[in-house]
Write an enzyme that holds these catalytic residues in place. Sequence first.
Site, PDB file in Angstrom:
ATOM      1  N   LYS A  81      14.570 -48.807   3.558  1.00 20.16           N
ATOM      2  CA  LYS A  81      13.330 -49.447   3.420  1.00 20.16           C
ATOM      3  C   LYS A  81      12.864 -49.166   2.104  1.00 20.16           C
ATOM      4  CE  LYS A  81      10.399 -52.134   5.870  1.00 20.16           C
ATOM      5  NZ  LYS A  81      11.029 -53.174   6.785  1.00 20.16           N
ATOM      6  N   GLY A 182      -3.625 -58.826  14.849  1.00 18.64           N
ATOM      7  CA  GLY A 182      -3.007 -59.377  13.320  1.00 18.64           C
ATOM      8  C   GLY A 182      -3.113 -61.015  13.441  1.00 18.64           C
ATOM      9  N   GLY A 184      -1.357 -62.524  10.543  1.00 21.15           N
ATOM     10  CA  GLY A 184      -0.619 -62.660   9.244  1.00 21.15           C
ATOM     11  C   GLY A 184       0.587 -63.373   9.748  1.00 21.15           C
ATOM     12  N   VAL A 186       3.846 -63.155  10.842  1.00 23.82           N
ATOM     13  CA  VAL A 186       4.689 -63.035  12.312  1.00 23.82           C
ATOM     14  C   VAL A 186       3.632 -63.311  13.371  1.00 23.82           C
ATOM     15  CG1 VAL A 186       5.707 -61.558  13.626  1.00 23.82           C
ATOM     16  CG2 VAL A 186       6.119 -61.173  11.398  1.00 23.82           C
ATOM     17  N   ALA A 187       2.458 -62.585  13.444  1.00 28.30           N
ATOM     18  CA  ALA A 187       1.454 -63.045  14.465  1.00 28.30           C
ATOM     19  C   ALA A 187       1.055 -64.500  14.433  1.00 28.30           C
ATOM     20  CB  ALA A 187       0.084 -62.254  14.001  1.00 28.30           C
TER      21      ALA A 187
END
Length: 349
Positions: A81, A182, A184, A186-187
């Site tokens: 990452k 959330g 964003g 993905v949400a």
Amino acid sequence: MNTPWGFEDFDAHEDLHFVWNEECGLKAIIAVHSTHLGPAAGGCRFWHYADPAQGLTDALRLSRGMSYKNAMAGLPLGGGKAVIIADENRTKTPEMLHCFGRAVDHLCGRYVTAEDVGMSVADMIEIRRQTPFVAGLPVEGGDVGGDPGPHTSLGVFLGLKAAVRRALGKDSVNGLHIALQGAGSVATGVAVHAAAEGARLSIADVDAAKAQKLADATGGKVVSTEEILGIEADVLSPCALGAILDEQTIAALRVPVVAGGANNQLAEKEDGQRLHERGILYAPDYVINAGGIINVCTEYLRDGDASLVRKRIEGIPDRLEQIWAESAQSGRDPASVADAMAQRLIGRG
């Protein structure tokens, strides 16, 4: 845990690189946790931290999570990452991204980057100008690629449905109440899938305008970020940042299921047991949210098409069922069961 450098979240990471270039304004950390199964793959996060040490914690925890995620998804990839530490104004320039690309290239393929929070397909194009070790690039023709977010959302939704089936005995989320933390990428995908199947949504985000926009699009209701973790619902779906499930928030939960796309949802290892003791079914985050990296892997290795990506994502519920079955048999919490499985797969079990 092996912490010879005094970093609490250092877990025998193979490489840890601090990158600084004053001229282009780049401050970044690249963490390679494991290359046991292949090159360390994981996105780059662009985020402003009040304390830069929090960026190091994120890099260490997220890279370990990627090792586990890739292993549990059956991908020939290790875990890594990167974190670019943004200033208060979130200043991002092509020069900064080019500097980051050169840093990735310097690792000669040990780390492969892609999108994460704060990064876009356009950013990957800039990074690609300096290194071939990048995925999440625009789709060309019938190839796999592009924003991994929708693939993550699909996997999370399928995993959420598997959790509902196991905990509530229902094959659909129709009529169920989902508390979504959330708003964003993905949400949003999870919300759209859930609303299409008839779920009722409560949505919270630190950006109230984003939460309202998503609620308007899905027929949901906006609630405050303070309220979302204690709301009475059928499912809590954390799809924002991590470390939101701790001793205090777990004690306040009023849901039978936690299944969401955020990375590192548990603040500490003991929190998996705390959920288990409360009888709350937990879908380990790095298992349920593997859809994005499945798409990235297929793009980077060029070993399949969109139908193969879909097939691989549809395998996520089966992996969750294996974890829950072993949890029920052994009495251990699902997070611990998943960790043990992943550690064996990367040669550390």
